[in-house]
Design a protein around this motif. Structure first.
Motif, short mmCIF file in Angstrom:
data_model
loop_
_atom_site.label_atom_id
_atom_site.label_comp_id
_atom_site.label_asym_id
_atom_site.label_seq_id
_atom_site.Cartn_x
_atom_site.Cartn_y
_atom_site.Cartn_z
N SER A 162 0.80 -1.22 0.00
CA SER A 162 0.00 0.00 0.00
C SER A 162 0.84 1.28 0.00
O SER A 162 0.42 2.30 -0.56
N TYR A 163 2.01 1.22 0.63
CA TYR A 163 2.74 2.47 0.86
C TYR A 163 4.14 2.49 0.24
O TYR A 163 4.91 3.41 0.51
N ARG A 164 4.46 1.52 -0.59
CA ARG A 164 5.80 1.50 -1.17
C ARG A 164 6.08 2.76 -2.00
O ARG A 164 7.16 3.34 -1.89
N ASP A 165 5.13 3.18 -2.81
CA ASP A 165 5.35 4.38 -3.65
C ASP A 165 5.59 5.61 -2.78
O ASP A 165 6.48 6.43 -3.09
N LEU A 166 4.82 5.76 -1.72
CA LEU A 166 5.00 6.89 -0.82
C LEU A 166 6.37 6.86 -0.16
O LEU A 166 7.08 7.88 -0.09
N VAL A 167 6.75 5.68 0.33
CA VAL A 167 8.06 5.54 0.99
C VAL A 167 9.20 5.86 0.03
O VAL A 167 10.14 6.59 0.38
N GLU A 168 9.12 5.36 -1.19
CA GLU A 168 10.18 5.63 -2.17
C GLU A 168 10.22 7.11 -2.53
O GLU A 168 11.30 7.68 -2.70
N ARG A 169 9.06 7.75 -2.64
CA ARG A 169 9.03 9.19 -2.97
C ARG A 169 9.73 10.00 -1.89
O ARG A 169 10.51 10.92 -2.19
N ILE A 170 9.48 9.66 -0.64
CA ILE A 170 10.12 10.39 0.46
C ILE A 170 11.59 10.02 0.58
O ILE A 170 12.46 10.89 0.76
N ALA A 171 11.88 8.74 0.47
CA ALA A 171 13.26 8.28 0.64
C ALA A 171 14.21 8.94 -0.36
O ALA A 171 15.33 9.32 -0.01
N PHE A 172 13.77 9.10 -1.60
CA PHE A 172 14.64 9.63 -2.64
C PHE A 172 14.43 11.11 -2.91
O PHE A 172 15.12 11.70 -3.74
N GLY A 173 13.45 11.73 -2.22
CA GLY A 173 13.21 13.16 -2.43
C GLY A 173 14.30 14.01 -1.80
O GLY A 173 14.70 13.76 -0.66
N PRO A 174 14.79 15.03 -2.49
CA PRO A 174 15.93 15.81 -1.98
C PRO A 174 15.62 16.64 -0.75
O PRO A 174 16.52 16.97 0.02
N ASP A 175 14.32 17.02 -0.55
CA ASP A 175 14.00 17.93 0.55
C ASP A 175 13.52 17.22 1.81
O ASP A 175 13.47 17.82 2.88
N TYR A 176 13.15 15.96 1.69
CA TYR A 176 12.52 15.28 2.82
C TYR A 176 13.44 15.04 4.01
O TYR A 176 12.97 15.11 5.16
N PRO A 177 14.73 14.74 3.82
CA PRO A 177 15.57 14.57 5.01
C PRO A 177 15.53 15.77 5.96
O PRO A 177 15.43 15.60 7.18
N ASP A 178 15.59 16.98 5.41
CA ASP A 178 15.59 18.17 6.26
C ASP A 178 14.25 18.39 6.95
O ASP A 178 14.16 19.14 7.93
N GLU A 179 13.18 17.76 6.44
CA GLU A 179 11.86 17.92 7.04
C GLU A 179 11.57 16.85 8.09
O GLU A 179 10.54 16.91 8.77
N THR A 180 12.45 15.91 8.23
CA THR A 180 12.25 14.80 9.18
C THR A 180 12.70 15.23 10.56
O THR A 180 13.76 15.84 10.73
N GLU A 181 11.90 14.87 11.59
CA GLU A 181 12.10 15.46 12.92
C GLU A 181 12.60 14.48 13.97
O GLU A 181 12.91 14.89 15.09
#
Length: 396
Positions: A162-181
């Motif tokens: 169900s969530y593989r596409d979402l996880v891959e989008r976040i994992a490889f997105g350039p801005d998401y690491p800085d948004e992780t808390e």
């Protein structure tokens, strides 16, 4: 040992049995230097989750499915990295408080309470409610959700589908690491990137985890392991040494640290770390004292201090008193006896310790035959090998 770690250990043991109980020395030989026989022993014992580098080499020798074992290994590592409960006066990384916005903190606290109480369906509902209600859900919530459910024994497959596409989008997105808390969420995404064969992006996430909780050695160790995979051995060794300084009694990651120090020729540093871990475990009576002494013996031998290694090995054997001594310890001791010139003692130890019903029978045969070949000559060794092949019996 977590359930995921036990599944990995059991599957590897079954793979070895399916291959005819290949000896540890033979596995090491077929790996062409990727792993030593001592490392093979440690991985097969399964007391701690091994590095992927060591596990992959053993799986390849045994003809296993790398993809299958990669999933099992990732699940074991994820379970190992679950945040530990905070205790007064505990390590700094357990007492350190990361800043999380109130809305996300409340959601995670509710989910964690449900999870700890075994209310898995309620926990999942709380987190998926956020995921499904937002076009761009918080990477923190996604990471925490993945950590809890990606490899869950009953929910894992549905969650991955169900969530593989979402996880891959976040994992490889350039801005998401800085948004992780949270460092736990960042670590989980680092592991996913490693699973997806993207070492560079995994390093970005590992660095984010280090920034979120600079006191936690796990992101440091993962960062070091990733640098090791990328061939940056010097930086890997520096970071792994720094992690060891934060958690100096830990034995879990010693094999990875050992690899980095060997590859950079820092053998004195390796010995210093091995001695320090052994002293700390011995003083505290820690459960990992056995691994610590095994590591120190191997490092002393590597550094040419075989007499000291033999004495420590003798102490290790004596510590079992009247209890059964693990056969791989007997094999190691016989090797050390030979290396210090006590050949007759080595032969006698191998002869007296051999059992045709042992899982290590092929190791004992190989060690004895090799010893005869080196000491008594090719003809004597060949006679022995021919006799064993014909009679399928041990040395006598």
């Amino acid at each position: 040992m977590t359930d995921q770690h036990e599944q990995l250990r059991a599957r590897l043991a079954r793979l070895r049995r399916e291959g005819g109980d290949v000896s540890t020395r033979e596995i090491a030989r077929r790996s062409h230097g990727a792993v030593s026989h001592t490392t093979v022993h440690q991985v097969l014992r399964g007391k701690s989750v091994p590095s992927w580098r060591s596990l992959a080499a053993i799986v390849a020798v045994l003809g296993g499915d790398e993809g299958e074992f990669k999933l099992l290994w990732m699940a074991a590592r994820d379970a190992e990295e679950v945040a530990q409960p905070v205790e007064e006066g505990g390590p700094t990384w357990l007492r350190f408080r990361e800043y999380i916005p109130a809305e996300h903190a409340a959601l995670l606290n509710i989910a964690r309470i449900y999870h700890d109480e075994g209310k898995i369906a309620d926990c999942e509902q709380v987190l998926t409610g956020h995921l499904n209600a937002h076009v761009h859900p918080s990477p923190t919530i996604v990471g925490e959700f993945g950590r809890m459910f990606w490899y869950h024994p009953t929910r894992g497959e549905d969650v991955r589908n169900s969530y593989r596409d979402l996880v891959e989008r976040i994992a490889f997105g350039p801005d998401y690491p800085d948004e992780t808390e949270t460092s736990v969420a960042a670590m989980w995404f680092a592991r996913k990137c490693l699973e997806f064969q993207n070492v560079r992006q995994a390093m970005v996430w590992a660095q984010r985890a280090r920034c979120l909780n600079p006191h936690w050695p796990m992101p440091m160790r993962l960062h070091g392991e990733l640098l090791l995979l990328a061939g940056d051995y010097e930086r890997a060794a520096d970071i792994l040494l720094a992690a060891q300084a934060v958690d100096p009694a830990a034995t879990t990651w010693f094999m990875v640290l050992s690899d980095s120090l060997k590859l950079t020729g820092r053998f004195d540093a390796l010995e210093e770390v091995a001695r320090d871990i052994y002293a700390r475990q011995l003083k505290s009576g820690g459960s990992d004292v056995g691994d610590a002494v095994n590591n120190l013996i191997e490092v002393l031998r590597l550094n040419g201090k075989v007499h000291e290694a033999k004495q420590l090995s003798r102490t290790r054997l004596d510590s079992y008193g009247g209890n059964a001594i693990p056969e791989y310890h007997l094999l190691d001791h016989a090797r050390l006896l030979e290396e210090v010139g006590e050949v007759d003692e080595a032969k006698e130890l191998l002869r007296s310790s051999y059992s045709p019903d042992s899982d290590y029978r092929s190791d004992f045969k190989a060690a004895y035959a090799n010893l005869v070949l080196r000491v008594d000559g090719r003809e004597a060794g060949m006679r022995l090998l021919v006799e064993w092949h014909r009679m399928e019996s041990g040395p006598s």
